[in-house]
Design a protein around this motif. Structure first.
Motif, PDB file in Angstrom:
ATOM      1  N   GLY A 112      37.845  22.456 -29.238  1.00 15.53           N
ATOM      2  CA  GLY A 112      38.770  22.817 -28.159  1.00 15.53           C
ATOM      3  C   GLY A 112      40.182  22.341 -28.448  1.00 15.53           C
ATOM      4  O   GLY A 112      41.147  23.083 -28.238  1.00 15.53           O
ATOM      5  N   GLY A 148      41.437  21.819 -31.387  1.00 15.21           N
ATOM      6  CA  GLY A 148      41.922  22.688 -32.468  1.00 15.21           C
ATOM      7  C   GLY A 148      42.422  24.012 -31.931  1.00 15.21           C
ATOM      8  O   GLY A 148      43.457  24.526 -32.347  1.00 15.21           O
ATOM      9  N   ALA A 149      41.690  24.560 -30.973  1.00 14.05           N
ATOM     10  CA  ALA A 149      42.038  25.893 -30.469  1.00 14.05           C
ATOM     11  C   ALA A 149      43.227  25.849 -29.513  1.00 14.05           C
ATOM     12  O   ALA A 149      44.185  26.604 -29.669  1.00 14.05           O
ATOM     13  CB  ALA A 149      40.825  26.508 -29.769  1.00 14.05           C
ATOM     14  N   PHE A 150      43.197  24.947 -28.520  1.00 13.82           N
ATOM     15  CA  PHE A 150      44.171  25.045 -27.431  1.00 13.82           C
ATOM     16  C   PHE A 150      45.374  24.120 -27.607  1.00 13.82           C
ATOM     17  O   PHE A 150      46.444  24.401 -27.101  1.00 13.82           O
ATOM     18  CB  PHE A 150      43.482  24.764 -26.096  1.00 13.82           C
ATOM     19  CG  PHE A 150      42.430  25.797 -25.788  1.00 13.82           C
ATOM     20  CD1 PHE A 150      42.796  27.062 -25.347  1.00 13.82           C
ATOM     21  CD2 PHE A 150      41.091  25.508 -25.974  1.00 13.82           C
ATOM     22  CE1 PHE A 150      41.833  28.027 -25.095  1.00 13.82           C
ATOM     23  CE2 PHE A 150      40.126  26.475 -25.713  1.00 13.82           C
ATOM     24  CZ  PHE A 150      40.501  27.729 -25.277  1.00 13.82           C
TER      25      PHE A 150
END
Lengths: 550, 168
Positions: free
Chosen positions: B26, B28-30
């Motif tokens: 998460g 890494g993504a957001f």
């Protein structure tokens, strides 16, 4: 656990399904061999047969026909054994069988005629012959009848024994059929509402992303539908074979309930690299995907607990010496055990595949092919073989002989070696970037493509070894079905380690679990699905020429 | 329901590491912005030329800034259209200087295709009606294979091109 005798008419029903599974194993295996040979670059197909035609046949025969027929046949015996089957139920089961076979033959004929080179995912706007899609729909509706037969079998038993907890085998079958029923609603919707009218020319265009989303709503629960029958055998049958007991009834039921809840709202993890889906919802489904590791962790613990307790009970002590107490020379144990071992790297690979951004490294590379040849083609298939060694003689009134047991051990060994070579080289080649679903190519002569060829030759070697394994398995099947001496083979049903263990009543509250499953599906899909429809681009006309369907 | 002590340890450890893992994903993504390719721009698949990026003259490598490039790709069974060179023949090799910021922008005129640059993280699906994009920096000089990794028909394996990353 209550256990009844398998009556002759019930046995005939199950063996009917299993015959078809083994025919599919032979034909699909042959297609697989040809594929690996073509992709090694050393072999071309005769008679103008296309690579993608045999690839379609391989996927459909092994991924859909072998698995579904074996599973439904096996589950019917578990139901007959644990809760019994009425005459009326048997009649409906045969209707289900007949519809499935007609559907399979319709779709299969179109593949043979080269009118449906669309692979088993049949992504629009590639357009196959309408009969291919109609056959698929008929097949799925046929399986639904089997779902309802299984549900009514358990309901009837509950009426007869009110207040008692349902037999574990029947409980597990019902969970698996619920997963199948709920998930195939998606694929049936896209086939009936989108593909069939579109391929018949009743509508001009098809919405691509809607069809893909409905397909993958089905496509991932499908793999759990394959896996759970293997788990059924691990939980309820293997302990008996090794001379042990079921570790815990409640844990087994809890694991299956978790699969019902978390195996469906997860399809986006197959669509991570696709445009048109908001990355927030992709992440939500990634989180839900990872929840299924919990029931698999429970299963791993239960299995090894049973193994260790059994070994120790036989007098073996020490940290690992109890392993000696397991019946390694009994193929009914050895084949599923090798399958369990394969699930360790198989499961780890699955974690990588579903990891949101990491998926981009392996998406649609041949790594993915290597992955499901470990999980489905080793874990599940070796367990199915392990089941076959006793199930087929039980159904045909014969005995598993010492000689067949020995051949089975050789078969398991061949499978393990062939798959290690083939799947291993697929994994490595995929990490280097080589694609799946592709005939041999030198990709314009790049250095990279040259480096891939060595791995493709290794896959052909592994594939050839596996085909020898398939021939041996088909031989064993014929022996067990028609040749070995008549007799009464044991149907192994395990007992509980602690018969006084109380299973929480709530585990049998079907309304509750189906309700939670539905809520999770709605949470995961409602908003993104509305987005997909509201922001849809113009639809696509059908394309027939790219697949040679002219 | 009774849980064995070892089982409790096993499940606590398992679920705990799962949580850590999902939080890492998460973040890494957001927070760091490493999302899987998820472009939401739509286009008429039967008239892609109406979009400025996919007009014949916009295809292939475009320099849009100091050390910044866009590569517009039009996929169709069974080739990638990367524009034409000075002599008017189709471009088969794209050359990009090492360390440049590149955005690959692609769509399809017919069926579903893949767009993968083997040996890099560039990997996305191309679907009729949608534009797919991937922004990246290529730091290792060398020759890379661009290929279609989603089944698009019986000529799928012939669908490829080359990307060259050179020392500037």
């Amino acid at each position: 656990m209550i256990s009844k005798r398998i009556e002759k008419p019930d046995a005939r029903l199950s063996i009917g399904f299993i015959y078809i599974a083994f025919i599919a194993l032979f034909l699909g295996g042959l297609m697989g061999l040809l594929q690996t040979l073509v992709r090694s670059g050393e072999f071309t197909l005769p008679f103008g047969i296309g690579y993608y035609q045999i690839l379609t046949a391989h996927g459909v025969l092994l991924g859909l026909v072998l698995t579904t027929y074996f599973i439904i046949g096996f589950q019917y015996t578990l139901m007959s054994k644990s809760v019994g089957m009425s005459e009326k139920q048997r009649k409906w089961a045969w209707i289900s069988f007949t519809m499935m076979v007609i559907g399979t033959l319709m779709s299969g004929t179109m593949i043979l005629l080269g009118k449906a080179n669309v692979l088993y995912t049949f992504y629009a706007p590639l357009q196959a012959h309408p009969i291919f899609y109609i056959g698929l729909a008929l097949f799925v509706v046929g399986t639904w009848i089997s779902c309802f037969v299984n549900f009514s079998q358990l309901r009837q038993w509950k009426k007869k024994y009110p207040g008692e907890k349902s037999p574990l085998m029947a409980f597990m079958v019902v969970i698996n059929m619920l997963i199948w029923l709920i998930s195939t609603l998606g694929v049936a919707a896209t086939v009936v509402l989108q593909y069939i009218p579109w391929s018949l020319g009743m509508v001009e265009e098809i919405d691509i992303l809607v069809s893909r989303t409905l397909f993958w709503y089905f496509g991932h629960p499908l793999v759990y539908f394959w896996l759970l029958p293997a788990y059924m055998a691990w939980y309820t049958i293997i302990p008996k074979i090794i001379g042990g007991k079921i570790f815990s009834d409640s844990l087994a039921r809890l694991a299956f309930i978790l699969f019902l809840l978390f195996s469906i709202p997860v399809g986006f993890h197959h669509q991570l690299t696709e445009p048109g889906i908001d990355p927030f919802w992709k992440y939500i489904q990634v989180v839900l995907t990872f929840m299924v590791t919990i029931p698999s962790l429970i299963t791993a613990f239960s299995m090894f607990a049973t193994f260790e307790m059994t070994g120790r009970k036989k007098g073996y002590t020490g940290l690992f010496r109890w392993l000696k107490g397991l019946p390694w020379k009994d193929v009914r144990f050895l084949a599923p055990f090798i399958g369990m071992v394969a699930f360790i790297p198989g499961g780890a690979g699955g974690l990588i595949n579903a990891s949101n951004q990491l998926n981009g490294v392996i998406h649609n590379t041949i790594w993915v092919t290597g992955h499901f040849h470990l999980t489905v083609a080793t874990t599940v298939v070796l367990t199915f073989f392990g089941i076959s060694y006793w199930l087929i003689p039980v159904l045909t009134g014969r005995k598993l002989t010492k000689q067949i047991n020995k051949l089975g051990i050789i078969q398991t060994f061949i499978w393990a070696v062939g798959m290690t070579i083939m799947s291993g080289s697929m994994h490595i080649e995929g990490l280097l970037g080589a694609p799946r679903r592709s005939a041999f190519s030198n990709y314009g002569g790049t250095q990279q493509a040259q480096e891939w060829v060595g791995y493709q030759i290794a896959q052909a070697i592994g594939g050839s070894i596996l085909f020898i394994g398939i021939l041996l398995m088909v031989y064993i099947f014929i022996k067990l079905a028609f040749r070995t001496p008549k007799g009464e083979e044991e149907f192994p049903v395990a007992e509980y380690a602690d018969p006084t263990e109380r299973t929480p009543k709530v585990f049998e509250n079907w309304r509750l679990w189906i309700g939670i499953a539905a809520v999770l599906i709605l949470i995961a899909y409602t908003i993104p699905f509305i987005d997909i429809i509201q922001n849809a681009p113009p639809g696509s006309p059908g394309f027939k020429w790219p697949i040679g369907n002219t | 329901m009774h849980l064995h002590k070892y089982e409790k340890i096993w499940l606590t450890f398992g679920i705990g590491s799962l949580l850590v893992f999902l939080i890492v994903l998460g973040i890494g993504a957001f927070y760091q912005g490493t999302q899987p390719p998820s472009c939401l721009v739509t286009i008429d698949p039967q008239n892609v030329q109406a979009h400025e990026s996919f007009k014949e003259e916009s295809l292939g490598l475009q320099k849009v800034g100091e050390n910044e490039y866009v590569v517009n790709v039009l996929a169709s069974a069974f080739q990638y259209n990367l524009g034409k060179d000075d002599k008017g023949s189709p471009v088969r090799t794209i050359r990009i200087p090492k360390g440049a910021n590149v955005t690959f922008q692609a769509t399809t005129t017919d069926v579903v295709h893949g767009f993968q640059i083997a040996g890099t993280n560039v990997n996305m699906m191309l679907e009729p009606g949608y534009i797919s994009d991937f922004e990246t920096t290529l730091d290792n000089p060398g020759e890379y294979t661009i290929l279609c990794n989603e089944y698009c028909g019986i000529g799928q394996h012939t669908m490829s091109a080359v990307l060259e990353v050179y020392e500037p």
